[in-house]
Design a protein around this motif. Structure first.
Motif, PDB file in Angstrom:
ATOM      1  N   TYR A  11      -6.291   2.321  -5.876  1.00  0.00           N
ATOM      2  CA  TYR A  11      -6.581   3.178  -4.739  1.00  0.00           C
ATOM      3  C   TYR A  11      -7.125   4.509  -5.249  1.00  0.00           C
ATOM      4  O   TYR A  11      -6.568   5.121  -6.167  1.00  0.00           O
ATOM      5  N   LEU A  12      -8.195   4.973  -4.632  1.00  0.00           N
ATOM      6  CA  LEU A  12      -8.759   6.279  -4.951  1.00  0.00           C
ATOM      7  C   LEU A  12      -8.155   7.359  -4.064  1.00  0.00           C
ATOM      8  O   LEU A  12      -8.094   8.525  -4.459  1.00  0.00           O
ATOM      9  N   LEU A  13      -7.720   6.956  -2.860  1.00  0.00           N
ATOM     10  CA  LEU A  13      -7.134   7.887  -1.907  1.00  0.00           C
ATOM     11  C   LEU A  13      -6.212   7.121  -0.986  1.00  0.00           C
ATOM     12  O   LEU A  13      -6.559   6.036  -0.501  1.00  0.00           O
ATOM     13  N   SER A  36       0.836  -1.211   0.000  1.00  0.00           N
ATOM     14  CA  SER A  36       0.000   0.000   0.000  1.00  0.00           C
ATOM     15  C   SER A  36       0.867   1.256   0.000  1.00  0.00           C
ATOM     16  O   SER A  36       0.388   2.343   0.293  1.00  0.00           O
ATOM     17  N   ALA A  37       2.158   1.099  -0.346  1.00  0.00           N
ATOM     18  CA  ALA A  37       3.071   2.248  -0.395  1.00  0.00           C
ATOM     19  C   ALA A  37       2.560   3.274  -1.403  1.00  0.00           C
ATOM     20  O   ALA A  37       2.168   2.922  -2.511  1.00  0.00           O
ATOM     21  N   PRO A  38       2.564   4.582  -1.050  1.00  0.00           N
ATOM     22  CA  PRO A  38       1.961   5.598  -1.911  1.00  0.00           C
ATOM     23  C   PRO A  38       2.849   6.108  -3.040  1.00  0.00           C
ATOM     24  O   PRO A  38       2.443   7.003  -3.769  1.00  0.00           O
ATOM     25  N   ASP A  39       4.052   5.557  -3.216  1.00  0.00           N
ATOM     26  CA  ASP A  39       4.913   6.058  -4.286  1.00  0.00           C
ATOM     27  C   ASP A  39       4.547   5.400  -5.616  1.00  0.00           C
ATOM     28  O   ASP A  39       3.630   4.589  -5.708  1.00  0.00           O
ATOM     29  N   ASN A  40       5.288   5.766  -6.682  1.00  0.00           N
ATOM     30  CA  ASN A  40       4.993   5.257  -8.019  1.00  0.00           C
ATOM     31  C   ASN A  40       5.970   4.181  -8.473  1.00  0.00           C
ATOM     32  O   ASN A  40       6.169   3.966  -9.665  1.00  0.00           O
ATOM     33  N   ARG A  50      -7.220   4.960   3.439  1.00  0.00           N
ATOM     34  CA  ARG A  50      -6.944   4.220   2.208  1.00  0.00           C
ATOM     35  C   ARG A  50      -8.289   3.775   1.649  1.00  0.00           C
ATOM     36  O   ARG A  50      -8.992   2.964   2.256  1.00  0.00           O
ATOM     37  N   LEU A  51      -8.664   4.341   0.494  1.00  0.00           N
ATOM     38  CA  LEU A  51      -9.923   4.012  -0.170  1.00  0.00           C
ATOM     39  C   LEU A  51      -9.604   3.403  -1.524  1.00  0.00           C
ATOM     40  O   LEU A  51      -8.696   3.867  -2.219  1.00  0.00           O
ATOM     41  N   GLY A  52     -10.359   2.387  -1.929  1.00  0.00           N
ATOM     42  CA  GLY A  52     -10.074   1.786  -3.220  1.00  0.00           C
ATOM     43  C   GLY A  52     -11.236   0.991  -3.781  1.00  0.00           C
ATOM     44  O   GLY A  52     -12.238   0.729  -3.104  1.00  0.00           O
TER      45      GLY A  52
END
Length: 281
Positions: free
Chosen positions: A101-103, A43-47, A109-111
């Protein structure tokens, strides 16, 4: 990579939901959620690309309401890149999934996801009580999930709807899990959860319609929308190295209301056990 192995709040979800869930498929995926090193990495937020692989041994009810259990060895492979994920995803509560993930921020964390059942939910041969009722086949689901972090605990909710035409309807799960860390490598978790099903879901898993009644000789049993399960689970996660980790979940569930009173239910109270070993790369 060391950043990915730092302890984070652990939640044994589900609906998964917790390891105590009567649904064998959700019980299996909740053990994945308990492995927080895996969950944080995917769930890491990087690309960048993040991968996880592992194996799970799970002992779960033969079917929801069964008096017997089955043991399954489940291979796990998951990957994320930016907001997108495929394979095993802890937040989605699925062994087989694809979504986005939407947020994602420090609290939410929303998805959304498309998922597919890993195990056959129920086969007629599982019990004499099921003779004439037919199988419940695996199907695809559309899912929305949300996870909220309180820092010392997490709340996870999810809604899944059958999109494969197998009459599994729609169900929702809500779970709360508190966390305690007695040492940096070890995290202990515990908390309650529940499952709600619409009339189609409850009827498929716990009811007997007119055709099934005619084939089985059992009286019909109709169910509507409603809460069908309450549960409580405990878990432990241990990080051997930044890449290697293991998690264990044990839980207890109680079928509730009309679901628990169903004539196909052998035991209202059921338990599950899961042991997961994972490697991050």
């Amino acid at each position: 990579m060391k950043r990915l192995a730092k302890p984070v709040v652990a939640l044994i979800a589900s609906c998964t939901a917790c390891a105590a869930i009567a649904d064998p498929g959700v019980a299996i995926t909740s053990s994945v959620y308990a492995n927080e090193a895996w969950r944080e990495a995917l769930s890491a937020p990087d690309n960048a690309w993040h991968f996880g692989a592992g194996a799970l041994i799970a002992n779960v009810p033969e079917y929801p309401g069964s008096g017997d259990t089955r043991t399954a060895l489940v291979p796990l492979v998951g990957a994320t890149n930016g907001r997108y994920f495929i394979g095993t995803n802890p937040d989605a509560g699925a062994v087989l999934s694809a979504g986005a993930y939407l947020l994602r921020d420090s609290q939410w964390r929303l998805g959304i996801a498309l998922t597919y059942d890993f195990l056959e939910p129920r086969e007629e041969s599982d019990s004499p009580r099921l003779q004439g009722l037919g199988d419940i086949e695996r199907t695809g689901h559309a899912e929305f999930f949300a996870v909220y972090s309180l820092g010392w605990a997490e709340i996870r909710g999810a809604v899944q709807a059958d999109i494969g035409g197998k009459d599994q309807g729609t169900f929702a799960t809500l779970d709360f899990m508190a966390r305690y860390q007695p040492m940096p490598e070890l995290t202990l978790t515990a908390g309650p959860g529940l499952t709600w099903g619409n009339s189609r879901y409850n009827q498929t898993f716990f009811g007997i319609d007119s055709e099934q009644s005619a084939r089985s000789g059992r009286p019909g049993y109709e169910l509507g929308n409603g809460l069908n399960e309450l549960r409580f689970s405990v878990g432990a996660n241990y990080r051997f190295t930044p890449r290697w980790s293991a998690a264990v979940n044990v839980g207890l569930s109680r079928l509730h209301g009309d679901a628990g009173d169903s004539p196909i239910v052998e035991k209202k109270t059921q338990n599950s056990f899961g042991l997961l070993v994972a490697y991050l790369f």
